[in-house]
Scaffold this motif. Structure first.
Motif, PDB file in Angstrom:
ATOM      1  N   SER A  81       0.889  -1.222   0.125  1.00  0.00           N
ATOM      2  CA  SER A  81       0.077  -0.029  -0.001  1.00  0.00           C
ATOM      3  C   SER A  81       0.452   1.480  -0.075  1.00  0.00           C
ATOM      4  CB  SER A  81      -0.477  -0.166   1.377  1.00  0.00           C
ATOM      5  OG  SER A  81       0.099  -0.042   2.473  1.00  0.00           O
ATOM      6  N   TRP A  82      -0.055   2.366  -0.597  1.00  0.00           N
ATOM      7  CA  TRP A  82       0.533   4.168  -0.461  1.00  0.00           C
ATOM      8  C   TRP A  82       0.248   4.508  -0.339  1.00  0.00           C
ATOM      9  CZ3 TRP A  82       1.691   6.905  -5.182  1.00  0.00           C
ATOM     10  CH2 TRP A  82       2.335   8.266  -4.640  1.00  0.00           C
ATOM     11  N   ASP A  83      -0.404   5.749   1.104  1.00  0.00           N
ATOM     12  CA  ASP A  83      -0.538   7.132   0.906  1.00  0.00           C
ATOM     13  C   ASP A  83       0.005   8.237   0.868  1.00  0.00           C
ATOM     14  OD1 ASP A  83      -3.151   7.909   2.233  1.00  0.00           O
ATOM     15  OD2 ASP A  83      -2.006   7.710   4.066  1.00  0.00           O
ATOM     16  N   VAL A  84      -0.601   8.784  -0.361  1.00  0.00           N
ATOM     17  CA  VAL A  84       0.031   9.861  -1.057  1.00  0.00           C
ATOM     18  C   VAL A  84       0.055  10.491   0.596  1.00  0.00           C
ATOM     19  CG1 VAL A  84      -0.384  11.142  -2.770  1.00  0.00           C
ATOM     20  CG2 VAL A  84      -0.631   8.998  -3.817  1.00  0.00           C
ATOM     21  N   LYS A 112      -2.263  -9.927  -7.819  1.00  0.00           N
ATOM     22  CA  LYS A 112      -1.864  -9.529  -6.986  1.00  0.00           C
ATOM     23  C   LYS A 112      -2.568  -8.010  -6.363  1.00  0.00           C
ATOM     24  CE  LYS A 112       2.653 -11.670  -5.128  1.00  0.00           C
ATOM     25  NZ  LYS A 112       3.570 -12.319  -4.690  1.00  0.00           N
ATOM     26  N   VAL A 113      -2.733  -7.542  -5.481  1.00  0.00           N
ATOM     27  CA  VAL A 113      -3.535  -6.444  -4.921  1.00  0.00           C
ATOM     28  C   VAL A 113      -2.439  -5.766  -3.988  1.00  0.00           C
ATOM     29  CG1 VAL A 113      -5.854  -4.916  -3.616  1.00  0.00           C
ATOM     30  CG2 VAL A 113      -5.610  -7.474  -5.259  1.00  0.00           C
ATOM     31  N   PHE A 114      -2.767  -4.299  -4.647  1.00  0.00           N
ATOM     32  CA  PHE A 114      -1.697  -2.949  -4.254  1.00  0.00           C
ATOM     33  C   PHE A 114      -2.963  -1.613  -4.024  1.00  0.00           C
ATOM     34  CE2 PHE A 114       0.980  -5.394  -6.531  1.00  0.00           C
ATOM     35  CZ  PHE A 114       2.521  -5.584  -5.310  1.00  0.00           C
ATOM     36  N   THR A 115      -2.857  -1.077  -3.182  1.00  0.00           N
ATOM     37  CA  THR A 115      -3.515  -0.265  -2.666  1.00  0.00           C
ATOM     38  C   THR A 115      -2.938   1.628  -2.541  1.00  0.00           C
ATOM     39  OG1 THR A 115      -3.404   0.061  -0.172  1.00  0.00           O
ATOM     40  CG2 THR A 115      -5.188  -1.773  -1.653  1.00  0.00           C
ATOM     41  N   VAL A 116      -3.235   2.388  -3.281  1.00  0.00           N
ATOM     42  CA  VAL A 116      -3.043   3.629  -3.069  1.00  0.00           C
ATOM     43  C   VAL A 116      -3.707   4.051  -2.470  1.00  0.00           C
ATOM     44  CG1 VAL A 116      -2.316   5.997  -3.918  1.00  0.00           C
ATOM     45  CG2 VAL A 116      -1.970   3.987  -5.675  1.00  0.00           C
ATOM     46  N   GLY A 117      -3.661   4.793  -0.865  1.00  0.00           N
ATOM     47  CA  GLY A 117      -4.818   6.252   0.061  1.00  0.00           C
ATOM     48  C   GLY A 117      -4.576   7.751  -0.850  1.00  0.00           C
ATOM     49  N   LEU A 118      -6.155   7.683  -0.869  1.00  0.00           N
ATOM     50  CA  LEU A 118      -6.803   9.150  -0.958  1.00  0.00           C
ATOM     51  C   LEU A 118      -6.804  10.384  -0.158  1.00  0.00           C
ATOM     52  CD1 LEU A 118      -8.450   7.843  -4.448  1.00  0.00           C
ATOM     53  CD2 LEU A 118      -6.039   7.963  -4.605  1.00  0.00           C
ATOM     54  N   ASP A 145      -3.423  16.384 -11.672  1.00  0.00           N
ATOM     55  CA  ASP A 145      -2.581  15.074 -11.031  1.00  0.00           C
ATOM     56  C   ASP A 145      -3.359  14.288 -11.356  1.00  0.00           C
ATOM     57  OD1 ASP A 145      -1.622  16.718  -8.709  1.00  0.00           O
ATOM     58  OD2 ASP A 145      -2.325  16.053  -7.210  1.00  0.00           O
ATOM     59  N   LEU A 146      -2.182  13.245 -12.136  1.00  0.00           N
ATOM     60  CA  LEU A 146      -2.723  12.580 -12.312  1.00  0.00           C
ATOM     61  C   LEU A 146      -1.318  10.767 -10.956  1.00  0.00           C
ATOM     62  CD1 LEU A 146      -1.150  12.793 -16.176  1.00  0.00           C
ATOM     63  CD2 LEU A 146      -3.697  12.401 -15.350  1.00  0.00           C
ATOM     64  N   LEU A 147      -1.958  10.078 -11.360  1.00  0.00           N
ATOM     65  CA  LEU A 147      -1.067   9.052 -10.741  1.00  0.00           C
ATOM     66  C   LEU A 147      -1.004   7.737 -12.334  1.00  0.00           C
ATOM     67  CD1 LEU A 147      -3.755   8.239  -7.317  1.00  0.00           C
ATOM     68  CD2 LEU A 147      -1.266   8.569  -7.589  1.00  0.00           C
ATOM     69  N   ALA A 148       0.112   7.474 -11.930  1.00  0.00           N
ATOM     70  CA  ALA A 148       0.867   6.607 -12.957  1.00  0.00           C
ATOM     71  C   ALA A 148       1.254   5.718 -12.475  1.00  0.00           C
ATOM     72  CB  ALA A 148       1.554   7.311 -14.182  1.00  0.00           C
ATOM     73  N   PHE A 149       0.836   4.051 -13.340  1.00  0.00           N
ATOM     74  CA  PHE A 149       0.917   3.072 -12.983  1.00  0.00           C
ATOM     75  C   PHE A 149       1.928   2.018 -13.964  1.00  0.00           C
ATOM     76  CE2 PHE A 149      -2.805   4.246 -10.530  1.00  0.00           C
ATOM     77  CZ  PHE A 149      -2.963   3.581  -9.092  1.00  0.00           C
ATOM     78  N   THR A 150       2.922   1.799 -13.460  1.00  0.00           N
ATOM     79  CA  THR A 150       3.096   0.933 -14.605  1.00  0.00           C
ATOM     80  C   THR A 150       3.516  -0.809 -13.875  1.00  0.00           C
ATOM     81  OG1 THR A 150       4.761   2.709 -15.784  1.00  0.00           O
ATOM     82  CG2 THR A 150       5.293   0.810 -16.089  1.00  0.00           C
ATOM     83  N   ALA A 151       3.458  -1.641 -14.018  1.00  0.00           N
ATOM     84  CA  ALA A 151       3.335  -3.425 -14.921  1.00  0.00           C
ATOM     85  C   ALA A 151       4.939  -3.463 -15.238  1.00  0.00           C
ATOM     86  CB  ALA A 151       2.852  -3.930 -14.218  1.00  0.00           C
ATOM     87  N   THR A 152       5.925  -4.140 -14.634  1.00  0.00           N
ATOM     88  CA  THR A 152       6.918  -4.708 -15.803  1.00  0.00           C
ATOM     89  C   THR A 152       7.488  -5.144 -15.491  1.00  0.00           C
ATOM     90  OG1 THR A 152       9.007  -3.112 -14.571  1.00  0.00           O
ATOM     91  CG2 THR A 152       7.966  -2.526 -16.312  1.00  0.00           C
ATOM     92  N   SER A 153       8.213  -6.687 -15.921  1.00  0.00           N
ATOM     93  CA  SER A 153       9.258  -7.757 -15.297  1.00  0.00           C
ATOM     94  C   SER A 153      10.827  -7.800 -16.381  1.00  0.00           C
ATOM     95  CB  SER A 153       7.829  -9.181 -15.661  1.00  0.00           C
ATOM     96  OG  SER A 153       8.402  -9.984 -15.357  1.00  0.00           O
ATOM     97  N   ILE A 192      -7.623   3.744  -4.318  1.00  0.00           N
ATOM     98  CA  ILE A 192      -7.488   3.335  -5.826  1.00  0.00           C
ATOM     99  C   ILE A 192      -7.140   1.561  -5.807  1.00  0.00           C
ATOM    100  CG2 ILE A 192      -6.453   3.523  -7.906  1.00  0.00           C
ATOM    101  CD1 ILE A 192      -6.928   5.866  -8.454  1.00  0.00           C
ATOM    102  N   LEU A 193      -7.502   0.580  -5.943  1.00  0.00           N
ATOM    103  CA  LEU A 193      -6.850  -0.926  -5.934  1.00  0.00           C
ATOM    104  C   LEU A 193      -6.182  -1.093  -7.327  1.00  0.00           C
ATOM    105  CD1 LEU A 193      -8.740  -1.071  -3.213  1.00  0.00           C
ATOM    106  CD2 LEU A 193      -8.808  -2.788  -4.583  1.00  0.00           C
ATOM    107  N   ALA A 194      -5.232  -1.316  -7.426  1.00  0.00           N
ATOM    108  CA  ALA A 194      -4.643  -1.848  -8.565  1.00  0.00           C
ATOM    109  C   ALA A 194      -4.147  -2.965  -8.226  1.00  0.00           C
ATOM    110  CB  ALA A 194      -3.190  -1.416  -8.761  1.00  0.00           C
TER     111      ALA A 194
END
Length: 724
Positions: A439-442, A467-473, A482-490, A535-537
């Motif tokens: 989780s990440w609280d902005v 898997k679930v990751f969360t962003v606190g708003l 404001d934009l929240l950018a999400f990027t998944a890589t491997s 926001i749940l990613a």
């Protein structure tokens, strides 16, 4: 229950009572539970010339030519083993050494030990396999008999070896011993096309209730589940016995003789007197389906044969509850709530022992709900999967993989979106929030990006998992830009196999935002004003190969930014103009930006709904302008909600022999295009929109290129593609 046409059943043995328990083992009735007090009463050796094995109260007559060779027979008797309680009219006997096959009918006579009146029959018991447990039980079938001068007499039919016996995936035969007991008070039976019902004299009215219930379950298995009972001969019709079991549970048994596998269905009298039809329907359907699965793949019976995939068979049965129920308010199997997050653990998570396999099967019924709702899979796909297990000795996952309607990088994220949206079953969405792996609280614009790397131990993904990751708003007042950018890589797998499903969350509510492997979420103040706190990613890994036992490293980066990409290439307005940035992480000195320009002529083209593919739009063009010819095609695939583009593909060939001798080919594609609900509209066979939709980044020749689909509202519904 949905009414369907008839199904051909194969041999199974079933015990049916008041309530259905998937995990309990129930043995047919035995008043005192003691079957070990049998004492030797008589022995005899009988050969091809025939003979008799007899005591004062038991006689077995073997005619000449019945036995092909000498058989040593031992007869044991018990006065306390009374499997049918007050309906028992003789002692109980066990006969050892009877050959599997004999060419002539045998005759058996048992002395009556009590008084009373009513029809008589003889129960013939046999040691039977208990599916899904390493155990056996003595199960009885009935034969018609007559009472003659204080004895109950019946004929044992000749037994010839079946050519198909044992032709399935290792369904075991039962023991050689036979048990015999005479009964009084079991009425003459009622026949349907597939079932014979034996019942106590006081229960005739309930047979009218049972016949349609049994037939409905049988038909539903073939036409809605898609399974039959293949590869075995057996004596039709199936015998159903109303008799009080020890416990009120449903249980399948398999009897075997040279004619094949003999079906027995026990039904508890209390189930009928209480008329608990909804539960009885589920129990009958579930037990018949369990039998069909076992005949296709013995692995469904013994977890040790298929330890990693045993959950597969249970998940199919749990899904099938909705096929067998007649409850108009049915919404989901009761077992789903025992493990609603099972799909997040991956396809093979049920391989760590029996208890975990059971738990994983509870939640994975949602996977079969999704697949069976797809007309490209449906009952035929499940039937082919089981047929491959039987014929090719494939494990369940390997057989299923070949029947999926589309590649896993498409169907697996689509399944998760349907599941999270509640389109499959109503699930408490708060369990998804509780499932967070990070989780990440902005706090503000100066926050460093949140980086959930596999090196931290939270990005190691089993094959086909999420898997679930969360962003606190709530700790920062977001600005409109404001934009929240999400990027998944491997570092290990192609980015096409990664999908982020982004949702806004507040207690009891999920609101879908977008899906891609790289995305930006805007209009965050609108979300917070509506009460959304996170926001749940949901990061979905679609990579792997049967048996899906591997793991992949997946990294997720989340960043607060106000920068919106601006460089792009337009295709559709007559020209291609590209402003591209090349990025070389290992050699930044080579980084550069440059413009490219190509004249294409007009390639705007109407797109139409495909006549053969569901939720798919297609278009083709062949145009020429100023000597430049453009030939191409496009394909757009929407999800089931028709408001999200899952896949986009454009290919084009440009020839310009008059000017530069050009002959170029250009292909662009993307998957999992994000959206907001008010951006898209599907009207009839047209897609209407006037916004840009970014989808996942792709690597091409060390250049990071992002692609945008822009469907312009136009009388012909033109398509425009941008790459930036």
């Amino acid at each position: 229950m949905k009414k369907l046409a008839a199904i051909s059943l194969v041999v199974l043995s079933i015990l049916l009572p008041l309530a259905c328990s998937e995990d309990s083992s129930t043995q047919p009735p035995d008043d005192d539970g003691d079957q070990d007090d049998y004492a030797l009463a008589e022995s005899a050796t009988i050969g091809s010339q025939g003979g008799t094995l007899a005591t004062d109260d038991f006689t077995l007559e073997v005619p000449a030519g019945a036995f092909a060779a000498d058989a040593s027979l031992d007869l044991y008797v018990s006065s306390s083993d009374m499997p049918f309680g007050e309906y028992g009219a003789t002692k109980s006997y066990r006969l050892e050494g009877l050959p599997d096959t004999y060419g002539q009918p045998l005759q058996i006579s048992l002395s009556v030990t009590g008084t009373g009146s009513g029809p008589v029959a003889i129960g013939v018991g046999q040691e039977a396999m208990v599916p899904e447990a390493d155990s056996t039980a003595i199960v009885y079938e009935f034969l018609e008999a007559q009472e003659e001068s204080g004895t109950i007499v019946c004929t044992l039919p000749a037994q010839s070896r079946s050519a198909t016996k044992g032709s399935g995936s290792g369904v075991p035969t039962s023991g050689d011993d036979r048990y015999y007991i005479g009964t009084r008070g079991y009425s003459s039976f009622v026949r349907s096309s597939q079932f014979v019902i034996w019942y106590p004299a006081s229960y005739p009215a309930y047979t009218d209730m049972l016949v349609p219930l049994l037939e409905d379950a049988r038909e539903a298995i073939e036409y809605e589940v898609g399974l039959s009972f293949p590869g075995f001969d057996f004596r039709r019709p199936i015998q159903v016995v109303i008799s009080q079991p020890v416990q009120l549970y449903a249980q399948v048994y398999f009897l075997a003789d040279p004619q094949g596998y003999v079906p027995i269905l026990y039904i508890d009298p209390q189930t009928l007197t209480q008329q608990n039809l909804p539960q009885l329907r589920l129990a009958v359907g579930g037990e018949l389906l369990k039998a069909a699965q076992t005949l296709y793949s013995h692995a469904s019976s013994y977890p040790g044969r298929d330890p990693a995939y045993w959950w597969f068979h249970r998940a199919v049965r749990f899904w099938a509850d909705e096929v067998f129920t007649d409850d108009p308010n049915f919404t989901k199997p009761s077992t789903l709530d025992l493990n609603p997050t099972a799909p997040f653990d991956g396809m093979q998570a049920g391989g760590d022992g029996l208890i975990r396999a059971i738990s994983h099967g509870h939640g994975m019924c949602a996977v079969f709900k999704y697949l069976m709702s797809d007309p490209r899979f449906g009952p035929s796909g499940l039937a082919t999967t089981y047929e491959e297990m039987k014929e090719s000795d494939l494990i369940s996952i390997g057989a299923l993989y070949g029947e999926l309607p589309e590649g896993q990088l498409t169907w697996w994220p689509s399944f998760f979106k349907n599941y999270l949206d509640g389109a499959l079953y109503p699930v408490d969405v708060d369990v998804f929030k509780d499932l967070e792996s990070g989780s990440w609280d902005v706090l503000g614009p100066d926050d460093p990006p949140a980086e959930f790397y596999s090196s931290y131990g939270i990005g190691n993904y089993p094959d086909l998992s999420a898997k679930v990751f969360t962003v606190g708003l709530t700790s920062y007042e977001f600005q409109p830009e404001d934009l929240l950018a999400f990027t998944a890589t491997s570092p290990e797998i192609d980015q096409d196999y990664l999908t982020i499903l982004a949702y806004a969350w507040k207690p009891g509510d999920l609101f879908y935002l977008a899906q891609a492997s790289a995305m930006q979420i805007a209009e965050i103040p609108t979300l917070t004003e509506a009460g959304y706190t996170h926001i749940l990613a949901v990061v979905v890994n679609s990579d792997g190969w049967p048996p899906f036992e591997g793991e992949a490293e997946v990294d997720l980066r989340i960043e607060l930014t106000a920068e919106d990409p601006v460089t792009f290439a337009d295709i559709g307005g007559g020209n291609i103009f590209c402003h591209l940035s090349e990025v070389y992480p290992d050699d930044p000195d080579q980084n550069r930006e440059y413009d490219s320009y190509y004249y294409t002529g007009s390639i705007g083209t109407p797109i139409h709904e495909s006549p053969t593919e569901e939720n798919t739009w297609v278009g083709e063009w062949d145009t020429e302008s100023y000597g430049v010819r453009s030939v191409g095609s496009m394909r757009i695939v929407l999800d089931d909600t028709r408001d999200t583009v899952l896949e986009f593909y454009v290919t084009m060939r440009i020839t310009d022999p008059a000017h530069f001798g050009r002959d170029d080919e250009l292909t662009m594609s993307g998957k999992n295009i994000g959206r907001y609900l008010d951006y898209w509209e599907v009207s009839g066979d047209r897609i209407i929109a006037d916004h840009d939709f970014a989808f996942d980044s792709v690597e091409r020749s060390d250049t990071l290129i992002r692609t945008v689909l822009d469907v312009m509202e136009d009388p012909n519904t033109w398509i425009r593609v941008r790459m930036y």
